[in-house]
Design a protein around this motif. Structure first.
Motif, PDB file in Angstrom:
ATOM      1  N   PRO A 112       0.819  -1.218   0.000  1.00  0.00           N
ATOM      2  CA  PRO A 112       0.000   0.000   0.000  1.00  0.00           C
ATOM      3  C   PRO A 112       0.855   1.271   0.000  1.00  0.00           C
ATOM      4  CG  PRO A 112       0.080  -0.924   2.197  1.00  0.00           C
ATOM      5  CD  PRO A 112       0.793  -1.915   1.301  1.00  0.00           C
ATOM      6  N   ILE A 113       0.265   2.311  -0.582  1.00  0.00           N
ATOM      7  CA  ILE A 113       0.892   3.630  -0.529  1.00  0.00           C
ATOM      8  C   ILE A 113       0.539   4.262   0.819  1.00  0.00           C
ATOM      9  CG2 ILE A 113       1.032   5.901  -1.611  1.00  0.00           C
ATOM     10  CD1 ILE A 113       0.048   4.601  -4.199  1.00  0.00           C
ATOM     11  N   ARG A 114       1.543   4.702   1.536  1.00  0.00           N
ATOM     12  CA  ARG A 114       1.297   5.267   2.863  1.00  0.00           C
ATOM     13  C   ARG A 114       1.077   6.768   2.747  1.00  0.00           C
ATOM     14  NH1 ARG A 114       5.267   5.190   8.235  1.00  0.00           N
ATOM     15  NH2 ARG A 114       3.922   6.556   9.503  1.00  0.00           N
ATOM     16  N   LEU A 115       0.017   7.259   3.378  1.00  0.00           N
ATOM     17  CA  LEU A 115      -0.294   8.677   3.334  1.00  0.00           C
ATOM     18  C   LEU A 115      -0.474   9.217   4.754  1.00  0.00           C
ATOM     19  CD1 LEU A 115      -1.768   7.283   0.669  1.00  0.00           C
ATOM     20  CD2 LEU A 115      -2.599   9.586   0.342  1.00  0.00           C
ATOM     21  N   ASP A 116       0.116  10.355   5.022  1.00  0.00           N
ATOM     22  CA  ASP A 116      -0.131  11.125   6.243  1.00  0.00           C
ATOM     23  C   ASP A 116      -0.721  12.457   5.797  1.00  0.00           C
ATOM     24  OD1 ASP A 116       1.381   9.631   8.638  1.00  0.00           O
ATOM     25  OD2 ASP A 116       2.591   9.428   6.816  1.00  0.00           O
ATOM     26  N   ALA A 117      -1.903  12.794   6.329  1.00  0.00           N
ATOM     27  CA  ALA A 117      -2.586  13.978   5.808  1.00  0.00           C
ATOM     28  C   ALA A 117      -3.376  14.683   6.901  1.00  0.00           C
ATOM     29  CB  ALA A 117      -3.520  13.581   4.664  1.00  0.00           C
ATOM     30  N   ALA A 118      -3.653  15.951   6.651  1.00  0.00           N
ATOM     31  CA  ALA A 118      -4.506  16.734   7.540  1.00  0.00           C
ATOM     32  C   ALA A 118      -5.965  16.348   7.315  1.00  0.00           C
ATOM     33  CB  ALA A 118      -4.308  18.224   7.265  1.00  0.00           C
ATOM     34  N   ASP A 119      -6.710  16.180   8.369  1.00  0.00           N
ATOM     35  CA  ASP A 119      -8.096  15.734   8.271  1.00  0.00           C
ATOM     36  C   ASP A 119      -8.972  16.808   7.625  1.00  0.00           C
ATOM     37  OD1 ASP A 119     -10.320  13.995   8.794  1.00  0.00           O
ATOM     38  OD2 ASP A 119     -10.892  15.397  10.381  1.00  0.00           O
ATOM     39  N   ARG A 120      -9.759  16.376   6.584  1.00  0.00           N
ATOM     40  CA  ARG A 120     -10.697  17.273   5.909  1.00  0.00           C
ATOM     41  C   ARG A 120     -12.142  16.810   6.051  1.00  0.00           C
ATOM     42  NH1 ARG A 120      -7.644  18.249   0.064  1.00  0.00           N
ATOM     43  NH2 ARG A 120      -5.945  19.578   0.843  1.00  0.00           N
ATOM     44  N   GLY A 121     -12.352  15.765   6.824  1.00  0.00           N
ATOM     45  CA  GLY A 121     -13.699  15.206   6.944  1.00  0.00           C
ATOM     46  C   GLY A 121     -13.772  13.847   6.271  1.00  0.00           C
ATOM     47  N   LEU A 122     -14.754  13.044   6.678  1.00  0.00           N
ATOM     48  CA  LEU A 122     -14.854  11.671   6.180  1.00  0.00           C
ATOM     49  C   LEU A 122     -14.968  11.597   4.662  1.00  0.00           C
ATOM     50  CD1 LEU A 122     -17.282  10.131   8.833  1.00  0.00           C
ATOM     51  CD2 LEU A 122     -14.817   9.766   8.607  1.00  0.00           C
ATOM     52  N   PHE A 123     -15.713  12.512   4.058  1.00  0.00           N
ATOM     53  CA  PHE A 123     -15.957  12.419   2.627  1.00  0.00           C
ATOM     54  C   PHE A 123     -14.810  13.028   1.813  1.00  0.00           C
ATOM     55  CE2 PHE A 123     -20.157  12.350   4.603  1.00  0.00           C
ATOM     56  CZ  PHE A 123     -20.674  11.183   4.052  1.00  0.00           C
ATOM     57  N   GLU A 124     -14.217  14.095   2.276  1.00  0.00           N
ATOM     58  CA  GLU A 124     -13.167  14.760   1.510  1.00  0.00           C
ATOM     59  C   GLU A 124     -11.809  14.092   1.673  1.00  0.00           C
ATOM     60  OE1 GLU A 124     -12.947  18.921   2.029  1.00  0.00           O
ATOM     61  OE2 GLU A 124     -15.063  19.270   1.570  1.00  0.00           O
ATOM     62  N   ASN A 125     -11.621  13.277   2.727  1.00  0.00           N
ATOM     63  CA  ASN A 125     -10.334  12.603   2.910  1.00  0.00           C
ATOM     64  C   ASN A 125     -10.021  11.634   1.781  1.00  0.00           C
ATOM     65  OD1 ASN A 125      -9.681  13.925   5.267  1.00  0.00           O
ATOM     66  ND2 ASN A 125     -10.488  12.327   6.614  1.00  0.00           N
TER      67      ASN A 125
END
Length: 408
Positions: A112-125
């Motif tokens: 899998p590609i690992r991603l660390d990201a800022a939360d934008r909400g369940l749908f926009e993530n």
């Protein structure tokens, strides 16, 4: 015959004249139409935002590529730049100063590609994953250099299947729709008739006016008239729901026909389905009349009525198994058990797994069971019509058959 017609006319007119009948009949199609319109409006209004949140969008991000497949120029177009300090970039994401950090593994096909990201909400993530996948996909496509190969990588090829039966093109999935409509009709009629049929049978006993009615009409004419009247009422209700449904189906048919095959109508299957529907409805009527004749009040009928409905519609839970394994002993049990036969046989008839011999046997069985149940229902009603205080027991029925006075 005139007395029978009087009963039918009286019960039918009395039912359809009530405002509650039309409110209940029209409520379902109106609610379905309103909900469909509201859902359609909501989908049209929200489709753009949902699409944008679930799809890739340009976002400033840092990435590490262990596979060597990511093109720096492609990544740059989507806002990406190689990371010089992976640990620091992950910390920046946690602190909120960086939106996204992507780590491409050495083997993206199996890891899998690992991603660390800022939360934008369940749908926009979901847009983060789409972005990382799109960058890798475009990078691989740019390295291939063949437009056809790129198209195959992006989407698998479609197939156009044609099957033959005895030298003729076999019908597709849409061929099961016409005979399968009989199953839907049977289910709708059973649900609509259950409470009404039991109520009209037991109401004279509950109101204690049976003797007065029986001075003008025989018990047989009374019960037959009520059954015929409720069948007509049920047909009115089904027609109100079915006509708009068929109109919608005809409008949607051209959209799905190319994918599922042309619509074909097998006359034999339609005849078998129609006969099974008629016999099944008569069987259901007999079952509901037995329930109404065996109890002194509508309250007492609730449990038996639920059991009667369950005995008729339980094959729906095994419909897929009956379709796919028609030769199994379990499928045979569902096909030939009297109260299971209407739905099970109609389902098998729709998919073409019911042979001519089996069709004839099932039709004869359904009508024979319906005749026995209707005869027993009339017999039970005639002997219990003045029994106000208690339910009919098997001991009482046995006493009637031996000619002894029934117990009070």
């Amino acid at each position: 015959m005139s007395r029978l017609g009087t009963v039918v006319r009286f019960e039918f007119v009395r039912a359809v004249k009530k405002p509650a009948f039309w409110i209940g009949t029209l409520a379902l199609p109106i609610v379905v139409v309103l909900v469909s319109v509201l859902v359609g409006i909501g989908q049209a209004a929200g489709s753009e935002s949902v699409s944008s949140s679930a799809s890739a969008a340009k976002t400033p991000f840092r990435y590490v590529d262990h596979s060597g497949l990511v093109s720096a120029s492609v990544a740059a177009k989507w806002g990406g730049s190689p990371s010089e300090d992976p640990a620091g970039d992950r910390a920046a994401v946690r602190s909120g100063t960086l939106d996204l950090f992507v780590e491409y593994p050495a083997r993206p096909s199996s890891e899998p590609i690992r991603l660390d990201a800022a939360d934008r909400g369940l749908f926009e993530n979901g847009g983060y994953s789409s972005l990382a996948e799109r960058v890798l996909e475009r990078s691989v496509a740019a390295s291939v250099g063949d437009d056809e190969a790129v198209a195959l990588l992006r989407s698998p090829p479609s197939t156009d299947l044609t099957t033959y039966d005895e030298g003729r093109v076999a019908p597709g999935w849409l061929s099961i729709v016409p005979p399968l409509l009989f199953v839907a009709a049977f289910f709708g009629i059973v649900v609509l008739l259950a409470t009404r049929m039991v109520t009209v049978i037991v109401e004279e006993k509950e109101n204690r006016i049976s003797e007065m009615i029986l001075t003008a009409v025989t018990a047989g004419d009374l019960i037959r008239g009520k059954v015929l009247a409720m069948l007509l009422v049920g047909l009115v209700q089904v027609g109100v729901v079915a006509v708009p449904g068929l109109a919608v189906a005809l409008l949607a048919l051209p959209l799905v026909a190319p994918r599922l095959g042309g619509l074909s109508v097998d006359p034999w299957r339609m005849v078998v389905g129609a006969l099974l529907l008629v016999g099944g409805v008569l069987l259901a009527c007999g079952l509901f009349v037995v329930v109404g004749a065996a109890v002194p009040s509508i309250k007492d009928a609730s449990t038996l009525q639920s059991a009667a409905i369950f005995a008729l519609i339980i094959p729906l839970y095994a419909a897929f198994f009956v379709m796919t394994t028609p030769s199994s002993p379990v499928a045979a049990f569902f096909t030939y058990f009297p109260t299971f036969t209407p739905i099970s046989a109609m389902v098998r008839n729709a998919v073409g797994s019911l042979s001519v011999t089996e069709s004839v046997v099932c039709i004869v069985e359904v009508f024979a069971a319906a005749a026995v149940l209707l005869w027993f229902a009339e017999y039970l009603f005639r002997h219990s019509v003045a029994q106000y205080g208690s339910k009919v027991t098997l001991r009482q029925v046995a006493a009637w058959r031996r000619g002894r006075p029934r117990e009070r």
